[in-house]
Scaffold this active site. Structure first.
Site, PDB file in Angstrom:
ATOM      1  N   ASP A 174      -0.333   7.143  -3.432  1.00  0.00           N
ATOM      2  CA  ASP A 174      -1.537   6.885  -4.225  1.00  0.00           C
ATOM      3  C   ASP A 174      -1.886   8.037  -5.161  1.00  0.00           C
ATOM      4  O   ASP A 174      -2.109   7.840  -6.351  1.00  0.00           O
ATOM      5  CB  ASP A 174      -2.733   6.637  -3.300  1.00  0.00           C
ATOM      6  CG  ASP A 174      -2.779   5.217  -2.757  1.00  0.00           C
ATOM      7  OD1 ASP A 174      -1.942   4.393  -3.181  1.00  0.00           O
ATOM      8  OD2 ASP A 174      -3.639   4.931  -1.912  1.00  0.00           O
ATOM      9  N   HIS A 234       0.857  -1.181   0.000  1.00  0.00           N
ATOM     10  CA  HIS A 234       0.000   0.000   0.000  1.00  0.00           C
ATOM     11  C   HIS A 234       0.896   1.236   0.000  1.00  0.00           C
ATOM     12  O   HIS A 234       2.123   1.151   0.068  1.00  0.00           O
ATOM     13  CB  HIS A 234      -0.942  -0.001   1.200  1.00  0.00           C
ATOM     14  CG  HIS A 234      -2.145  -0.877   1.007  1.00  0.00           C
ATOM     15  ND1 HIS A 234      -3.128  -0.592   0.089  1.00  0.00           N
ATOM     16  CD2 HIS A 234      -2.515  -2.043   1.615  1.00  0.00           C
ATOM     17  CE1 HIS A 234      -4.053  -1.530   0.134  1.00  0.00           C
ATOM     18  NE2 HIS A 234      -3.707  -2.430   1.046  1.00  0.00           N
TER      19      HIS A 234
END
Length: 374
Positions: free
Chosen positions: A155, A125
């Site tokens: 992200d 992540h």
């Protein structure tokens, strides 16, 4: 639709995080974005990242699914996907298959580790991707553990926005060559790129590996956040000498020689303590009356509820209400081709792939392959 990307057709293979954010950017700017989702996938009107697009439900593992998607690909300009490397190939929808069907297609791939490398197949992540770029190490207080900066750096900044830049760059090149190409957007690469200025500072001897002790990481007393008398916080960033002088004047410390040596990093820890004492003497609103709007480089630290109500944000329309959900408005601004207001997720749901193909064919007055949707 309206906006500078009006007429652009984008296929989004539905996923999480950076892929939807990138697709939202395109939809905000007027592109027609079609999300391909699993049948039965619920639509959440609070999912801001899914706003302003339609949906075609396809079970990608079912027989004939690849043919259905390729029918849509034939009339699209862009496809973006965020699966692990190799997944789209196993589904029969890899770059080779899609570009064979549509040689002008720009095929955007969003991953954490990239399409190749020793970690390419590992799960991860945002926090993992920014960790190996050096960015995570640099964020946090001196002597304390690194702090995860939400998922802005990996992200969204290093991932989705770099994917958007790559896609738009490839579209520009395709105008000359008539050929599409594949964009390999890795969050590890993007987070490293976002750190370019700091790697330059380090090479010049102006940045150290000690987090929380540098000019822009909270190490300097004139570039940090401070608690006020009411427990709320303010942010100051008075780097330039003239702005620093004004900050001192407004804070009542212009005549205190302790603050004269602004750039003496050895004195920053002491001066931070002194500045903290100063800001604790008034509430945040009282400091706003003294400093906000001046060249002292000051702003109140607002929470999620306060930010949309701030006068500057209200004047610019930085936030909008879409079906009762307060959310950021599309950005940036365009003088001649402003985008339309966002539409809540699910408001333009479309589940008939054959109807989509017919509409695309009619809008471009061009023939399309016989649709596989029956």
């Amino acid at each position: 639709m309206a906006g500078p990307l009006q007429g652009l057709r984008v296929i989004e293979m539905a996923g999480i995080g950076p892929g939807p954010f990138c697709a939202m950017l395109f939809a905000d700017m007027g592109a027609e974005v079609i999300r391909i989702t699993r049948p039965g996938t619920p639509v959440d009107p609070n999912d801001i990242l899914a706003r302003s697009r339609s949906t075609v439900a396809i079970d990608l593992r079912a027989e004939g699914a690849a043919r259905k998607v390729l029918d849509i690909v034939a009339s699209a300009d862009v496809l973006i996907e965020g699966f692990r490397p190799g997944v789209m190939e196993r589904l029969g929808l890899g770059p080779d298959a899609c570009l064979a069907r549509n040689p002008r297609l720009v095929y955007g791939r969003m991953t954490g580790w990239g399409q190749h490398g020793p970690l390419a197949q590992a799960a991860g992540h945002d926090i993992n991707y920014i960790a190996i770029s050096g960015a995570l190490h640099a964020i946090g207080r001196s002597g304390e553990a690194p702090v995860a900066p939400l998922n802005y750096v990996g992200d969204f900044g290093g991932g989705a926005m770099l994917l958007a830049v790559g896609v738009l760059s490839a579209l520009y090149e395709a105008q000359r060559s008539g050929r599409g190409q594949v964009i390999d957007a890795a969050m590890t690469d993007g987070a490293a790129l976002l750190s370019a200025m700091f790697y330059g500072f380090k090479a010049a001897g102006r940045w150290s590996n000690q987090r929380g002790e540098n000019l822009l990481d909270g190490g300097a007393h004139f570039y940090d956040t401070y608690a006020c008398a009411d427990g709320k916080f303010v942010a100051v960033g008075a780097i330039e000498p003239q702005f620093y002088a004004l900050l001192r004047e407004r804070c009542g410390i212009a005549d205190d020689p302790t603050f004269d040596a602004q750039m003496d990093a050895d004195r920053w820890p002491l001066l931070k303590l002194r500045m903290a004492d100063v800001f604790r003497t008034r509430t945040r609103d009282e400091w706003c009356l003294l400093l906000e709007g001046s060249d002292a480089c000051f702003a109140p630290v607002l929470d999620w509820d306060e930010a949309p109500a701030h006068a500057h944000n209200r004047a610019r329309g930085t936030f909008v209400d879409v079906a009762g959900v307060v959310q950021p408005a599309p950005a940036p601004r365009f003088s001649r081709t402003p985008p339309a207001p966002p539409v809540a997720a699910g408001s333009a749901a479309l589940e008939d792939g054959a109807a989509l193909l017919r509409r695309w064919a009619e809008s471009r007055r061009a023939s399309t392959p016989t649709p596989a949707f029956t």
